[in-house]
Design a protein around this motif. Structure first.
Motif: not given
Length: 80
Positions: A31-53
């Motif tokens: 239930g996320i956008s394409r750009s959010t998927s990039y942000l959650k997987s980027n360690p330099r992003s504020t939105y980084f989630d270390s649990r993200f697949p």
């Protein structure tokens, strides 16, 4: 459209069959956008989630995600 791709070695990793999904399916399941998927997987992003697949490379310019890891991530979200 459900895009499913199998691992390059005929859909098997260590003798086990693995189902890989592409980004549109990943985003729809989470239930996320394409750009959010990039942000959650980027360690330099504020939105980084270390649990993200983690993405799995399936070609020179292609990646996928293991369905089992995506489902485990969804389960972990329910517990938070």
């Amino acid at each position: 459209m459900n895009t499913t791709v199998l691992a390059p070695d005929e859909g098997h990793i260590n003798g086990m069959r693995v189902q890989l999904i592409r980004r549109p399916t990943l985003c729809k399941m989470l239930g996320i956008s394409r750009s959010t998927s990039y942000l959650k997987s980027n360690p330099r992003s504020t939105y980084f989630d270390s649990r993200f697949p983690k993405a799995v490379r399936i070609g020179l310019k292609s990646v996928g995600w293991k369905m089992g890891e995506v489902m485990a991530y969804i389960d972990s979200l329910d517990r938070v």
